[in-house]
Write an enzyme that holds these catalytic residues in place. Structure first.
Site, short mmCIF file in Angstrom:
data_model
loop_
_atom_site.label_atom_id
_atom_site.label_comp_id
_atom_site.label_asym_id
_atom_site.label_seq_id
_atom_site.Cartn_x
_atom_site.Cartn_y
_atom_site.Cartn_z
NE ARG A 274 -3.53 -0.10 2.60
CZ ARG A 274 -4.26 -0.42 3.66
NH1 ARG A 274 -4.32 0.39 4.69
NH2 ARG A 274 -4.92 -1.57 3.68
CG ASN A 275 1.95 5.23 -2.63
OD1 ASN A 275 2.31 5.92 -1.69
ND2 ASN A 275 2.20 5.56 -3.89
N PRO A 276 1.32 4.97 0.99
CG PRO A 276 3.06 5.73 2.33
CD PRO A 276 2.73 4.69 1.31
CG ASN A 279 0.02 8.17 -5.84
OD1 ASN A 279 0.92 7.36 -5.99
ND2 ASN A 279 0.24 9.39 -5.38
#
Length: 634
Positions: A274-276, A279
């Site tokens: 997961r990209n904090p 995006n």
């Protein structure tokens, strides 16, 4: 729960509700000192959420990590930590207690004061802050949300900045440390550079480690190390250099054959990241528009768990994962409850410190690494493995002060099975970590039966600081801190100890006993009773092996004895072990006069027990021993 800096939330809130004045934190005031330790920025102002939003909220329902944005002066990793907390609301509400009573409403009795909970070296602290936040042009300069009116992340960041010193100090720590401080979990920092990634076995071991961590709901942060200039620049595959990504799922053993075919031979599994920043620009082999993703039906994806729980998530195969990232930090939550369904572990914890004091005193406890003469001055801890072998997890956490100056490590040595005092001579090293300038050190190792001394140490001597040491195993370790160097001094009623003897009983070989049937030989269990003056030590039973009609048994029993009489022998009795009753079958002895400073190995003759008339019997007892008239020698 300890009140940080002795500020008690309940008392302070009551006081300011009574006065009608909003809380202003005198311990962390809204000024430059709370922001920086190395610079001044007079363009920064401070605003409360009610000055920035019409209807501010502490926590918005269904809040996700997609909403969080690091400001231009942020540490760059705090959003990843919030992302990890949002994956488990139980963890979030440990950091943010009583959140419904802390809202910006009259019903919640808003007074401009908020509380958060953080953990440090074995203790939970309640940290209070006012809600003034640093802004430029009326915009938050640190963590904020796209939702505009949610403030728990920004206030949590402020509380954590206070906890470690100031906002700028957050650039000197990382997500791994924060996860431990937010949860009290056990940190395992991993650098892929330390592994031989060309080895198939090593790659399998790393994947197994990540898969088990995911199954145990551990939190994992992954990143690609880079220079300060490269930070947050994007590579051709769409990943950000230096960004801390959150690992939200690891799939492997249960994937269906169709998925495994797409993965290819020797590919171990899939990892969801997961990209904090909210995006996903990932364009690798398993991106959302890739051929495997197009070919798999929604039902197949559902069945295999190849799902998205968040809009900023993407999938990678394990080979890509190792190729694109350099570090992963795992925060483990080890099960110590014997009332839970899963496997539980025994936990032993010690709060200790490296201290600087007069040489030879109990305050002289900062001895550096094993190459230094002062190494054994470090704190020492004893633990015991009672099974044939056992896995032990060891975690060393420090307070984080001087983290960039102090490298820490763990050193473990095999010692006597009857060890009662601190060691004064290095034993057999069985494990040691490399020294790293990190706040934590982690060990997971299998140890054989025996006693061990564990030494938390710094690479250089002369560093003072607190640490928290935790040990976990399936069986009790009987761990304890070792403080005394030698037995207590003689009194008017007792003579002093004059000699120390170190003894290792390796094995009995070619022992030939009368009336030995095959059935008895096949099930022969044996243990030892070692006697030195009035002191005795009984070893753990081992199974003997038949050797051409005779018996061999490997003991590897190690003892230290403090002795008063130079001439007294040390007697070693061999027993046939029984659960109800054990019988002595042979014994050997070491003459006191034969014990010298140099290490000797001897094969002692065996004689039968008293019932057999102390007759000589075939076989030998192989022993190794040495001694000294300096009782601090070992």
């Amino acid at each position: 729960m300890t009140a940080f800096r002795n500020q008690k939330y309940k008392d302070l809130k009551k006081k300011h509700l009574a006065s009608g004045e909003l809380f202003v934190d005198s311990e962390f005031p809204p000024n430059n000192k709370s922001l920086f330790f190395s610079q001044v920025d007079n363009s920064i102002e401070w605003r409360r959420p009610k000055e920035l939003s019409k209807i501010p909220r502490l926590l918005v329902e269904n809040s996700t990590s997609d909403d969080y944005v690091e400001g231009p002066t942020g540490a760059g990793w705090f959003g990843s930590t919030c992302c990890a907390l949002l994956s488990d609301k139980k963890l979030l509400f440990k950091v943010l207690p009583d959140y419904k009573k802390q809202e910006f409403t009259d019903e919640s009795q808003y007074a401009g004061i908020f509380k958060f909970s953080f953990w440090s070296v074995g203790e939970w602290f309640e940290v209070v802050v006012d809600d003034s936040l640093p802004v430029k042009d009326n915009k938050l300069i640190y963590l904020h949300t796209e939702a505009k009116n949610e403030y728990w992340g920004a206030l949590c960041q402020k509380a954590y900045a206070k906890f470690i010193g100031d906002y700028e100090s957050m650039n000197m720590t990382n997500a791994s440390n924060a996860l431990v401080d937010f949860t009290g979990g056990v940190a395992q920092p991993i650098s892929f550079e330390d592994y031989d990634l060309l080895s198939t076995e090593v790659r399998q071991e790393i994947f197994k480690m990540l898969f088990e961590a995911s199954q145990n709901k551990s939190l994992m942060i992954v990143r690609k190390q880079c220079s300060a200039e490269e930070k947050l620049t994007t590579s051709s595959d769409g990943l950000y250099n230096g960004l801390n990504y959150f690992v939200s799922s690891v799939l492997g053993p249960n994937l269906e054959s169709k998925v495994k075919d797409y993965l290819g031979k020797n590919k171990l599994g899939l990892i969801r990241v997961r990209n904090p920043l909210g995006n996903k620009e990932w364009n690798g082999k398993w991106n959302e528009q890739s051929e495997p993703m197009k070919q798999l039906s929604p039902k197949e994806k559902q069945k295999n768990g190849i799902l998205y729980s968040n809009d900023s998530e993407f999938w990678m195969d394990f080979d890509e994962f190792l190729d694109k990232f350099t570090n992963v930090d795992i925060c483990h939550f080890l099960n110590t409850s014997f009332f839970s369904a899963g496997k539980s572990l025994n936990e032993t914890a010690f709060k200790g410190e490296w201290s600087i004091g007069a040489a030879g005193t109990k305050k002289d406890r900062s001895g550096g690494n094993e190459t230094q003469k002062t190494f054994l001055n470090n704190p020492q801890y004893l633990f015991e493995i009672s099974n044939v072998k056992d896995d032990v997890i060891i975690s060393l956490e420090t307070s984080g002060k001087d983290m960039n100056e102090r490298a820490i490590g763990l050193h473990i040595m095999r010692v006597a099975d009857n060890q009662k005092y601190r060691i004064n001579d290095k034993g057999e090293t069985v494990f040691k970590t490399t020294f790293n300038k990190l706040r934590s050190a982690y060990v997971k190792e299998t140890f054989k039966r025996g006693c061990y001394i564990l030494i938390p140490c710094t690479e250089a001597a002369g560093f003072a600081g607190e640490f928290y040491l935790r040990l976990y195993s399936s069986a009790k370790l009987n761990a304890k801190s070792m403080n005394d160097i030698v037995p207590t001094k003689a009194t008017c009623c007792s003579k002093p100890y004059n000699f120390i003897t170190r003894l290792r009983i390796k094995q009995v070989e070619n022992m030939d006993l009368p009336d030995m049937t095959k059935a008895r030989m096949d099930n022969f269990m044996t243990n030892l009773l070692i006697k030195s003056e009035k002191e005795k030590f009984e070893s753990i039973p081992v199974k003997a092996k038949e050797n051409s009609g005779k018996l061999d048994a490997e003991y590897d029993t190690r003892c230290i004895f403090y002795r008063k009489k130079f001439t007294e022998p040390i007697i070693i009795q061999v027993f046939e072990y029984g659960r109800i009753r054990s019988n002595i079958v042979a014994e050997g002895q070491i003459e006191g006069r034969d014990i010298k400073e140099e290490i000797q190995e001897k094969s002692l003759e065996l004689i039968s027990g008293e019932k057999q008339g102390f007759k000589k019997i075939p076989g030998n007892l192989v022993v190794e021993f040495s001694g000294s008239d300096d009782i601090t020698a070992y």
